[in-house]
Design a protein around this motif. Structure first.
Motif, short mmCIF file in Angstrom:
data_model
loop_
_atom_site.label_atom_id
_atom_site.label_comp_id
_atom_site.label_asym_id
_atom_site.label_seq_id
_atom_site.Cartn_x
_atom_site.Cartn_y
_atom_site.Cartn_z
N VAL A 233 1.82 -40.81 21.96
CA VAL A 233 3.01 -41.48 21.41
C VAL A 233 2.58 -42.27 20.17
O VAL A 233 1.43 -42.67 20.04
CB VAL A 233 3.66 -42.43 22.45
N PHE A 234 3.52 -42.44 19.26
CA PHE A 234 3.26 -43.15 18.00
C PHE A 234 2.12 -42.49 17.21
O PHE A 234 1.36 -43.17 16.52
CB PHE A 234 2.94 -44.62 18.26
N ASP A 235 2.00 -41.16 17.36
CA ASP A 235 0.98 -40.38 16.64
C ASP A 235 -0.43 -40.89 16.92
O ASP A 235 -1.27 -41.00 16.02
CB ASP A 235 1.26 -40.42 15.13
N LEU A 236 -0.72 -41.20 18.20
CA LEU A 236 -2.05 -41.66 18.60
C LEU A 236 -2.92 -40.45 18.98
O LEU A 236 -3.29 -40.27 20.14
CB LEU A 236 -1.94 -42.65 19.77
N ARG A 237 -3.22 -39.63 17.97
CA ARG A 237 -4.03 -38.45 18.22
C ARG A 237 -5.41 -38.81 18.76
O ARG A 237 -5.97 -38.09 19.57
CB ARG A 237 -4.16 -37.63 16.93
N TRP A 238 -5.95 -39.94 18.29
CA TRP A 238 -7.27 -40.36 18.75
C TRP A 238 -7.27 -40.64 20.24
O TRP A 238 -8.28 -40.44 20.92
CB TRP A 238 -7.73 -41.59 17.98
N MET A 239 -6.13 -41.11 20.77
CA MET A 239 -6.04 -41.38 22.20
C MET A 239 -6.17 -40.09 23.01
O MET A 239 -6.81 -40.07 24.07
CB MET A 239 -4.71 -42.06 22.51
N VAL A 240 -5.59 -39.01 22.51
CA VAL A 240 -5.70 -37.71 23.18
C VAL A 240 -7.15 -37.24 23.18
O VAL A 240 -7.67 -36.75 24.19
CB VAL A 240 -4.79 -36.67 22.50
N THR A 241 -7.82 -37.41 22.04
CA THR A 241 -9.23 -37.00 21.95
C THR A 241 -10.10 -37.82 22.89
O THR A 241 -10.95 -37.26 23.61
CB THR A 241 -9.73 -37.17 20.50
N VAL A 242 -9.89 -39.14 22.93
CA VAL A 242 -10.67 -40.00 23.82
C VAL A 242 -10.41 -39.64 25.28
O VAL A 242 -11.33 -39.59 26.11
CB VAL A 242 -10.34 -41.48 23.56
N SER A 243 -9.15 -39.36 25.62
CA SER A 243 -8.82 -39.00 27.00
C SER A 243 -9.45 -37.67 27.39
O SER A 243 -9.90 -37.49 28.54
CB SER A 243 -7.29 -38.91 27.16
N THR A 244 -9.52 -36.73 26.45
CA THR A 244 -10.15 -35.44 26.73
C THR A 244 -11.64 -35.61 26.97
O THR A 244 -12.22 -35.00 27.88
CB THR A 244 -9.91 -34.48 25.56
N ILE A 245 -12.27 -36.45 26.15
CA ILE A 245 -13.70 -36.73 26.35
C ILE A 245 -13.91 -37.40 27.70
O ILE A 245 -14.86 -37.08 28.43
CB ILE A 245 -14.24 -37.61 25.21
N ALA A 246 -13.03 -38.33 28.06
CA ALA A 246 -13.14 -39.01 29.35
C ALA A 246 -13.01 -38.02 30.51
O ALA A 246 -13.71 -38.13 31.53
CB ALA A 246 -12.05 -40.09 29.47
N MET A 247 -12.13 -37.03 30.35
CA MET A 247 -11.98 -36.01 31.39
C MET A 247 -13.26 -35.21 31.56
O MET A 247 -13.69 -34.93 32.69
CB MET A 247 -10.81 -35.09 31.04
N LEU A 248 -13.90 -34.85 30.45
CA LEU A 248 -15.16 -34.11 30.52
C LEU A 248 -16.26 -34.97 31.15
O LEU A 248 -17.11 -34.46 31.90
CB LEU A 248 -15.58 -33.65 29.13
N VAL A 249 -16.27 -36.27 30.86
CA VAL A 249 -17.25 -37.17 31.47
C VAL A 249 -17.03 -37.24 32.98
O VAL A 249 -17.99 -37.22 33.77
CB VAL A 249 -17.16 -38.57 30.83
N LEU A 250 -15.78 -37.31 33.41
CA LEU A 250 -15.47 -37.34 34.84
C LEU A 250 -15.94 -36.06 35.53
O LEU A 250 -16.46 -36.10 36.65
CB LEU A 250 -13.97 -37.53 35.05
N ILE A 251 -15.77 -34.93 34.87
CA ILE A 251 -16.22 -33.65 35.43
C ILE A 251 -17.74 -33.65 35.57
O ILE A 251 -18.29 -33.21 36.59
CB ILE A 251 -15.74 -32.48 34.55
#
Length: 291
Positions: free
Chosen positions: A105-123
């Motif tokens: 939301v609000f064009d927070l593309r960086w938030m999507v990237t950080v969340s994706t990295i967090a998902m890979l760290v969790l895996i």
């Protein structure tokens, strides 16, 4: 919350390729029909791109400039008249889901990237915890989903991260600097080689005019220049992430992956909540008989 939004919108987008492919009617969109629409709704030739939605039966003309996106005109393909914006339900749902999935939301593309990295760290943390003991418990189901669907669970966020970083393994297009034709000429050139009913869009990317055509099991992106319509190398991270490879197989794989990731997130949160809400057991005081 970013992970929840990404996974739910990812599930919605998983069915888009299969739904769009099934709605394509060969020969339904002809060159004459598109040229009539361009002549009527874009007589000055200001539109620089178009998008065809077989789900809604519409063609959208888009104009843009240095200041950003310009006007959008949605035209009903059957009548050739402007379509009611409220009638474009499916396109609106998929477009909104894509914007949220890629920009949050609000064009927070960086938030999507950080969340994706967090998902890979969790895996990765889950893998380091070792092989699971499969039991009919909440933790057993959590571990079973993760290990049995491990390739899908890894590929989805990994390819998403590659897309965010601009890594396609396709190399630089050779025709990137060739002059591009006007939109009307580009439509004629694409129509000479492909059925316009299978065209998803014709638009400019990185200063190069491109056309995406879904006339096979996987969509192909072409570079459109004044000289030729040239296929570009496949962007495999995007094909895998969007589930557009192998016809309906890609969509089915993406749906399964989306449910798996949502299941892992839900069961993981429940396991965490049970541990946090569990009352600590107080040590028993020794009685006089045991003293």
């Amino acid at each position: 919350m970013p992970l929840v939004l990404i996974l739910i919108t990812g599930l919605i987008l998983s069915v888009e390729p299969m739904a769009s492919r099934s709605a394509i009617q060969p020969g339904a969109v002809t060159l004459d029909k598109v040229e009539q629409i361009l002549a009527k709704h874009d007589p000055d030739g200001r539109a620089g791109s178009l998008m065809i939605s077989p789900l809604d039966g519409t063609l959208t003309l888009m104009s843009g400039g240095p200041g950003g996106p310009g006007a959008r005109t949605v035209v009903d393909l059957a009548s050739g008249e402007k379509a009611d914006s409220a009638a474009s339900n499916w396109s609106g749902v998929f477009m909104t889901s894509r914007i949220l999935h890629e920009h949050f939301v609000f064009d927070l593309r960086w938030m999507v990237t950080v969340s994706t990295i967090a998902m890979l760290v969790l895996i990765a943390i889950g893998l380091l915890m070792g092989l699971p003991r499969l039991r009919n418990t909440l933790a057993g189901w959590h571990k079973g989903i993760a290990w049995f669907l491990l390739p899908l669970v890894i590929l989805s966020p990994l390819t998403g991260l590659l897309i965010a970083l601009g890594i396609s393994f396709a190399g630089a297009p050779q025709a990137a600097r060739a002059p591009a034709p006007a939109l009307r000429e580009a439509v004629r050139m694409v129509a000479a080689e492909h059925d316009l009913s299978a065209v998803t869009w014709i638009r400019s990317r990185g200063g190069q005019l491109m056309a995406r055509v879904n006339d096979g099991t996987s969509p192909t992106v072409y570079a459109v220049t004044r000289d030729a319509v040239t296929p570009l190398p496949a962007n495999w991270p995007r094909l895998i992430h969007e589930g557009t490879f192998g016809g309906s197989i890609g969509s089915i794989v993406n749906v399964v992956t989306s449910f798996a990731l949502i299941g892992l997130l839900c069961t993981g949160l429940l396991i965490w909540a049970k541990r946090k809400l569990r009352k600590p057991q107080r040590p028993r005081r020794p009685t006089a008989a045991n003293a």
